[in-house]
Design a protein around this motif. Structure first.
Motif, mmCIF file in Angstrom:
data_model
loop_
_atom_site.group_PDB
_atom_site.id
_atom_site.type_symbol
_atom_site.label_atom_id
_atom_site.label_comp_id
_atom_site.label_asym_id
_atom_site.label_seq_id
_atom_site.Cartn_x
_atom_site.Cartn_y
_atom_site.Cartn_z
ATOM 1 N N TRP A 112 9.699 24.028 13.235
ATOM 2 C CA TRP A 112 10.479 22.737 12.580
ATOM 3 C C TRP A 112 11.788 22.848 12.399
ATOM 4 O O TRP A 112 12.787 22.158 13.101
ATOM 5 C CB TRP A 112 9.660 22.402 11.254
ATOM 6 C CG TRP A 112 10.747 21.178 10.389
ATOM 7 C CD1 TRP A 112 11.109 21.677 9.552
ATOM 8 C CD2 TRP A 112 10.703 19.977 11.200
ATOM 9 N NE1 TRP A 112 11.832 20.466 8.919
ATOM 10 C CE2 TRP A 112 11.636 19.457 10.092
ATOM 11 C CE3 TRP A 112 10.313 19.207 12.080
ATOM 12 C CZ2 TRP A 112 12.030 18.117 10.332
ATOM 13 C CZ3 TRP A 112 10.853 18.005 12.253
ATOM 14 C CH2 TRP A 112 11.710 17.278 11.352
ATOM 15 N N LEU A 113 12.373 23.798 11.871
ATOM 16 C CA LEU A 113 13.840 23.975 11.414
ATOM 17 C C LEU A 113 14.562 24.174 12.961
ATOM 18 O O LEU A 113 15.578 23.711 12.995
ATOM 19 C CB LEU A 113 14.096 25.225 10.780
ATOM 20 C CG LEU A 113 13.542 25.013 9.273
ATOM 21 C CD1 LEU A 113 14.084 26.403 8.383
ATOM 22 C CD2 LEU A 113 14.653 23.947 8.500
ATOM 23 N N GLN A 114 13.820 25.036 13.721
ATOM 24 C CA GLN A 114 14.429 25.233 14.991
ATOM 25 C C GLN A 114 14.513 23.791 16.003
ATOM 26 O O GLN A 114 15.839 23.450 16.411
ATOM 27 C CB GLN A 114 13.926 26.156 16.057
ATOM 28 C CG GLN A 114 14.285 27.630 15.646
ATOM 29 C CD GLN A 114 13.489 28.403 16.541
ATOM 30 O OE1 GLN A 114 12.197 28.917 16.160
ATOM 31 N NE2 GLN A 114 14.040 29.252 17.357
ATOM 32 N N SER A 115 13.371 22.973 16.043
ATOM 33 C CA SER A 115 13.654 21.768 16.604
ATOM 34 C C SER A 115 14.446 20.862 15.836
ATOM 35 O O SER A 115 15.301 19.937 16.538
ATOM 36 C CB SER A 115 12.246 21.085 16.674
ATOM 37 O OG SER A 115 11.636 20.417 15.355
ATOM 38 N N ARG A 116 14.855 20.968 14.544
ATOM 39 C CA ARG A 116 15.781 19.948 13.740
ATOM 40 C C ARG A 116 17.164 20.305 14.063
ATOM 41 O O ARG A 116 17.981 19.644 14.385
ATOM 42 C CB ARG A 116 15.174 20.009 12.272
ATOM 43 C CG ARG A 116 16.197 19.283 11.488
ATOM 44 C CD ARG A 116 15.816 18.099 11.243
ATOM 45 N NE ARG A 116 16.542 16.961 11.018
ATOM 46 C CZ ARG A 116 17.198 16.726 9.784
ATOM 47 N NH1 ARG A 116 16.314 17.363 8.756
ATOM 48 N NH2 ARG A 116 18.309 16.027 9.508
ATOM 49 N N TYR A 117 17.459 21.882 13.692
ATOM 50 C CA TYR A 117 19.008 22.195 13.774
ATOM 51 C C TYR A 117 19.077 23.133 15.095
ATOM 52 O O TYR A 117 20.364 23.394 15.314
ATOM 53 C CB TYR A 117 18.948 22.903 12.592
ATOM 54 C CG TYR A 117 18.739 22.207 11.566
ATOM 55 C CD1 TYR A 117 19.693 21.283 10.895
ATOM 56 C CD2 TYR A 117 17.515 22.522 10.524
ATOM 57 C CE1 TYR A 117 19.214 20.432 9.715
ATOM 58 C CE2 TYR A 117 17.570 21.811 9.553
ATOM 59 C CZ TYR A 117 18.288 20.865 8.934
ATOM 60 O OH TYR A 117 18.323 20.070 7.747
ATOM 61 N N GLY A 118 17.843 23.521 15.762
ATOM 62 C CA GLY A 118 18.532 24.619 16.669
ATOM 63 C C GLY A 118 18.827 23.860 18.142
ATOM 64 O O GLY A 118 18.900 24.601 19.127
ATOM 65 N N HIS A 119 18.367 22.808 18.404
ATOM 66 C CA HIS A 119 18.406 21.914 19.725
ATOM 67 C C HIS A 119 20.026 22.161 20.213
ATOM 68 O O HIS A 119 20.929 22.392 19.780
ATOM 69 C CB HIS A 119 18.279 20.489 19.531
ATOM 70 C CG HIS A 119 18.241 19.741 20.915
ATOM 71 N ND1 HIS A 119 17.205 20.006 21.922
ATOM 72 C CD2 HIS A 119 19.146 19.025 21.285
ATOM 73 C CE1 HIS A 119 17.476 19.320 22.853
ATOM 74 N NE2 HIS A 119 18.774 18.661 22.795
ATOM 75 N N ASN A 120 19.713 23.043 21.598
ATOM 76 C CA ASN A 120 20.921 23.137 22.225
ATOM 77 C C ASN A 120 21.739 24.241 21.821
ATOM 78 O O ASN A 120 23.079 24.626 22.297
ATOM 79 C CB ASN A 120 21.718 21.977 22.655
ATOM 80 C CG ASN A 120 21.695 21.248 24.111
ATOM 81 O OD1 ASN A 120 21.187 21.673 24.730
ATOM 82 N ND2 ASN A 120 21.868 20.061 23.779
ATOM 83 N N HIS A 121 21.305 25.123 20.912
ATOM 84 C CA HIS A 121 22.101 26.145 20.479
ATOM 85 C C HIS A 121 21.364 27.458 20.826
ATOM 86 O O HIS A 121 20.022 27.500 21.151
ATOM 87 C CB HIS A 121 21.905 26.122 18.691
ATOM 88 C CG HIS A 121 22.906 25.137 18.309
ATOM 89 N ND1 HIS A 121 24.444 25.514 17.767
ATOM 90 C CD2 HIS A 121 22.814 23.966 17.804
ATOM 91 C CE1 HIS A 121 24.867 24.579 17.273
ATOM 92 N NE2 HIS A 121 24.028 23.469 17.273
ATOM 93 N N TRP A 122 21.928 28.681 21.019
ATOM 94 C CA TRP A 122 21.464 29.917 21.198
ATOM 95 C C TRP A 122 20.867 30.069 19.708
ATOM 96 O O TRP A 122 21.516 30.320 18.713
ATOM 97 C CB TRP A 122 22.356 30.930 21.560
ATOM 98 C CG TRP A 122 22.556 30.804 23.034
ATOM 99 C CD1 TRP A 122 23.396 30.283 23.745
ATOM 100 C CD2 TRP A 122 21.480 31.393 23.956
ATOM 101 N NE1 TRP A 122 23.131 30.306 25.043
ATOM 102 C CE2 TRP A 122 22.023 30.926 25.461
ATOM 103 C CE3 TRP A 122 20.285 31.845 23.790
ATOM 104 C CZ2 TRP A 122 21.487 31.450 26.518
ATOM 105 C CZ3 TRP A 122 19.746 32.509 25.307
ATOM 106 C CH2 TRP A 122 20.468 32.254 26.281
ATOM 107 N N THR A 123 19.451 30.394 19.613
ATOM 108 C CA THR A 123 18.796 30.762 18.185
ATOM 109 C C THR A 123 18.311 32.088 18.387
ATOM 110 O O THR A 123 17.751 32.557 19.274
ATOM 111 C CB THR A 123 17.640 29.691 18.001
ATOM 112 O OG1 THR A 123 16.633 29.831 19.178
ATOM 113 C CG2 THR A 123 18.344 28.232 18.084
ATOM 114 N N LEU A 124 18.350 32.813 17.263
ATOM 115 C CA LEU A 124 17.916 34.131 17.071
ATOM 116 C C LEU A 124 16.962 34.045 15.783
ATOM 117 O O LEU A 124 17.164 33.874 14.931
ATOM 118 C CB LEU A 124 19.011 35.110 16.885
ATOM 119 C CG LEU A 124 18.721 36.648 16.768
ATOM 120 C CD1 LEU A 124 18.480 37.008 17.883
ATOM 121 C CD2 LEU A 124 20.145 37.217 16.294
ATOM 122 N N VAL A 125 15.910 34.560 16.476
ATOM 123 C CA VAL A 125 14.511 34.718 15.282
ATOM 124 C C VAL A 125 14.276 36.072 14.863
ATOM 125 O O VAL A 125 13.733 36.459 15.967
ATOM 126 C CB VAL A 125 13.475 33.501 15.744
ATOM 127 C CG1 VAL A 125 12.251 33.608 14.431
ATOM 128 C CG2 VAL A 125 13.695 32.262 16.007
#
Lengths: 336, 566
Positions: A112-125
């Motif tokens: 959820w947090l990724q879809s909300r804030y991570g769109h078009n960013h490089w995300t590291l989990v």
């Protein structure tokens, strides 16, 4: 892959996204600094419970690599993790008091947090005990890697989990907050990993390492999965399926070359085995909030009673990424 | 006389500005073309920030999508502007915003001044070079490419396929020979103006507008028509990887770039602050006046491409998982497998170790446990001796072991009592050297103290298992180097096969074997086999043993042959 199969996977992906959307209610923002996020920032997502002791080094490590913002979920900590995170200038933290297991081990929250804030960013989990190593990480910041991945039209980057352990008993050297955990857990298994391919999701399934060697010598099939894809150029349509082991759409899982070549890949140094581990294993056994009825933790608890030493004569001591590259645990691919 | 720089920029404008100032400070006029994708606001600010430099101009903006005509159009207009505005320019150098001059600009000016008639442009006919990536070489010039490769890949591919099918071919105008090469060139005023003022330019432009990646062929082709002297190489160091995108330079390449002695390098990562600092602050790096020598960089990048396309043979890991048949060597080094030898000889393993110096394991695929050499519980790579872990993935066990012990040849025993899941791996692996004494599995039965009915059942089973293994070794798919003797054959003259095996293992020794392993006592073995036969179980794999008298061979040392020397 037939049309029906790919359609089923599509439905499954939608289902995880809907589930993540529903689970957003379980998250309460404690410190929301997401307005600081700028367009090209690299974001780190993590969910944790009682990890305060690890956080100072964890945050420093990833700040140094060039992560700009941390989005964390705290699962009902009792040691002040939440307060510590809320005080950090570049951290947004949510609190979740409901079951970790019901949120599919935190995946729903982070989806959820990724879809909300991570769109078009490089995300590291990553978890707080995982430290990303990638080719040239000693001389190039993480944005060099993500820029290169962008230029090569690569959307996901694989980093296998490498279990690190100390020499001697696991609880022999106590870990102090702020200390580099790799100073204590400096050793790893270099070449005992087995791989098979998951036909359905197209990802590799890697098992092995000290956990298979020491905790599952009679039932290797129960050893935990070590394949991870933690770094993804996120799109709100993506979803992690189980931990960061695999994603949908399945094309993102194709982080390996099938025609004999090597793609670029990294390593997550997994510093689970510090003195905090025995306590944690006992607690998790109680809570039963972990994967497959915490089978992993049960095995740990049993083996740890007798002989909590993972080190053996053939353990390798960690030096740097080039060592891991030479050993064949990670690869530069065509990045030079 | 000086050098004019035509600079194509699209991102990282701050770096482009830095470099443009650097060129201008050395007296080189600069004409900048900014991609139309750069927003008007950003462009305005960029233009304003450079307004204090009188010899920097901006040319009309085009949209420069990779592989399309826009880049050529932009270059043409910028070059025209350069030639018109700066009559002192003799050479025009085409550079991009991510190019970085590695040597003092004055050195470049001097170098070109010493070669006033030379055009530096890489230019080769498509038939002669294997550069192109993706299968479009000569077809770049004979098909049409109206669809964007980046955004409409599907249409692009379909349209190419359609044209191939229909047999469509474009006519090359005026019979020019298409050439191609690096798009970063340095042309003389004469050549460049001849191209730009050509009466047939419209014809050429119309043709190249539909050529695939014209910026790699337009000037490269037309320069051939007018140039007096072409040096077919680019002064810009620019390496491409296997997908045709440029390699990028980072801070850690500093020394490498210094030593390359190239004039300009591309492409520099915009955040490589150390590189920009090092090369743009005019260093006193001594006037070397050497020819560019990018050999070391070439090697590093070609190794990287090799790593990406061929990988390390015998390695299986998170980012290398070859489909069957694409392993490029299913294990990483040679190893030897012995079946039956340990049954026939009492001290085979220590003997082999003494003779060859290799690491000799017991039955790695044994039922109870993995019998590593020296009875170790864990071995290189922290591979466990747990039989369950091994049997969970026998192939990974084998490839891991061979990978983890690189540099030391491994030998191990095998037999029909072992886990047989590995037999096809062994027989299909060209790295395996397999020696089998068939039927030797009967010896432990012969010495055992079991009831005969049990022995009979087990013998039948083992014989079946071993014959399957032999079938695998003899199958048309087998790639292992295997040697198979029946036991009867072998014991007739054991030294010769042993000598042959040792030699095949590649042990450097000219001497004959000085020492033989000790053979078990075979007295009564013939009768034992006969008993099995009498029970209806025909052991055939060991060859013909007379039931009596005992065929105990004599391991008499042969007399040394006399050497006759001249």
């Amino acid at each position: 892959m037939s049309f029906a199969q790919s359609y089923r996977l599509r439905l499954q992906r939608k289902r995880w996204l809907i589930r993540a959307f529903r689970k957003r209610r379980e998250l309460t923002a404690v410190a929301d600094r997401t307005e600081q996020i700028r367009k090209r920032d690299i974001l780190l997502f993590s969910t944790m419970r009682n990890e305060k002791i690890r956080l100072p080094f964890f945050l420093r490590y990833y700040r140094d690599l060039g992560v700009s913002h941390f989005l964390m979920v705290d699962n009902d900590s009792t040691d002040g993790t939440l307060e510590y995170l809320a005080d950090q200038p570049d951290v947004s933290v949510w609190s979740a008091t409901r079951g970790y297991k019901r949120a599919r081990f935190g995946v729903d929250w982070l989806n959820w947090l990724q879809s909300r804030y991570g769109h078009n960013h490089w995300t590291l989990v990553v978890d707080p005990d995982e430290f990303l190593i990638y080719p040239f990480c000693d001389t190039r910041p993480l944005s060099a890697l993500t820029d290169w991945l962008d230029a090569s039209s690569i959307k996901s980057f694989s980093a296998m989990l490498l279990d690190m352990y100390p020499k001697g008993r696991i609880d022999e050297q106590p870990y102090k907050a702020g200390q580099n955990p790799m100073e204590i857990a400096a050793w790893f298994d270099a070449g005992n990993y087995t791989i098979s391919r998951n036909k359905k999701f197209g990802n590799l399934w890697i098992q092995g390492g000290p956990r298979m060697r020491a905790f599952f010598p009679k039932t290797p099939e129960k050893a935990p999965a070590l394949n991870k894809i933690p770094l993804v150029k996120w799109d709100r349509k993506y979803a992690y399926v189980s931990s960061t082991h695999m994603l949908l759409p399945r094309g993102l899982n194709l982080v390996y070359d099938e025609w004999g070549g090597e793609k670029a890949s990294g390593i997550l140094l997994h510093t689970k085995f510090l003195h905090t581990f025995s306590e944690k294993a006992a607690e998790e056994l109680e809570r039963k909030q972990h994967y497959a009825a915490s089978v992993e933790y049960r095995a740990y608890a049993e083996s740890l009673r007798d002989n909590p030493e993972l080190w053996c004569r053939w353990s390798e001591k960690y030096i740097n990424w080039r060592q891991l590259e030479i050993l064949g645990l990670m690869s530069k691919g065509n990045w030079a | 006389m000086t050098v004019g720089i035509v600079m194509l920029v699209h991102t990282a404008l701050n770096r482009a500005e830095q470099v443009a100032r650097h060129w201008a400070a050395a007296g080189c006029p600069v004409v900048i073309h900014a991609d139309d994708n750069v927003s008007r606001k950003t462009f305005k600010a960029f233009k304003k920030s450079l307004s204090d430099v009188p010899i920097i101009r901006f040319s009309p903006r085009h949209r420069c999508e990779w592989g399309t005509w826009g880049i050529v159009a932009a270059t043409q207009e910028a070059s025209e502007l350069m030639l018109k505005e700066f009559p002192a320019v003799r050479h025009v150098y085409l550079a991009s915003g991510s190019c970085l001059p590695l040597r003092p600009v004055q050195e470049l000016i001097d170098y070109l001044a010493a070669r006033p008639k030379t055009d530096f442009i890489e230019s080769a006919t498509t038939a002669d070079v294997p550069w192109t990536v993706g299968g479009l070489d000569s077809e770049r010039f004979t098909l049409r490419f109206p669809f964007s490769w980046k955004n409409h890949r599907f249409l692009f591919d379909r349209y190419v396929a359609l044209q191939r099918r229909v047999g469509f071919r474009r006519r090359v105008p005026n019979g020019i020979t298409p050439h191609m090469g690096s798009q970063w060139w340095c042309l003389t005023r004469q050549t460049l103006s001849a191209i730009l003022e050509d009466p047939d330019r419209l014809t050429y432009d119309r043709y190249f507008r539909r050529v695939w990646i014209p910026d790699e062929s337009y000037f490269q082709t037309l320069a051939r028509l007018y140039s007096q002297h072409i040096e077919s190489r680019s002064l810009t160091l620019s390496k491409f990887d296997f997908q045709g995108k440029p390699h990028i330079f980072y801070d850690d390449h500093l020394q490498l770039l210094r030593r390359s002695d190239c004039f300009v390098a591309r492409k520099i990562w915009p955040n490589a602050g150390r590189l920009y600092r090092a090369f743009l602050t005019d260093s006193e790096s001594a006037l070397k006046r050497t020819e560019p020598n990018p050999g070391k960089i070439d090697r590093i990048f070609s190794r990287a491409v090799d790593r990406r396309t061929r990988g390390r043979p015998g390695l299986y890991m998170q980012s290398r998982w070859p489909n069957p048949g694409w392993e490029n060597g299913s294990t990483c080094a040679k190893y030897a497998v012995f079946q039956g030898f340990a049954n026939l000889f009492e001290d085979f393993e220590p003997w082999l170790n003494r003779m060859t110096g290799m690491r000799v394991h017991g039955h790695l695929f044994g039922q109870e446990r993995v019998e590593f050499a020296g009875g170790q519980e864990v071995i290189n790579g922290a591979i466990s001796d747990s039989a369950e872990i091994r049997d969970y993935n026998p192939r990974a066990f084998l490839t891991n072991l061979i990978w983890s012990t690189r540099g030391e040849r491994q030998c191990f025993q095998f037999g029909p009592r072992d886990n047989q899941d590995i037999i096809w791996e062994l027989s299909k692996d060209p790295n395996a050297q397999i020696a089998v004494i068939s039927g030797a599995w009967a010896l432990p039965l012969f010495f055992s103290n079991n009831n005969f009915s049990e022995i009979r059942a087990e013998a039948a089973l083992l014989q079946k298992v071993e014959s399957k293994f032999l079938d695998a070794l003899r199958s048309p798919y087998a790639k292992a180097r295997s040697r198979i003797w029946t036991m009867a054959e072998f014991i007739e003259a054991p030294m010769e096969p042993l000598q042959m095996i040792i030699e095949e293992l590649g042990v450097q020794s000219n001497r004959r074997l000085s020492e033989a392993p000790k053979m078990v006592d075979l007295a009564g073995f013939g009768q034992f086999l006969q008993n099995l036969k009498n029970q209806g179980m025909h052991p055939y794999l060991m060859g013909d043993f007379p039931s009596s008298p005992d065929p105990m061979p004599r391991l008499v040392k042969k007399p040394k042959p006399y050497l006759v020397q001249k």
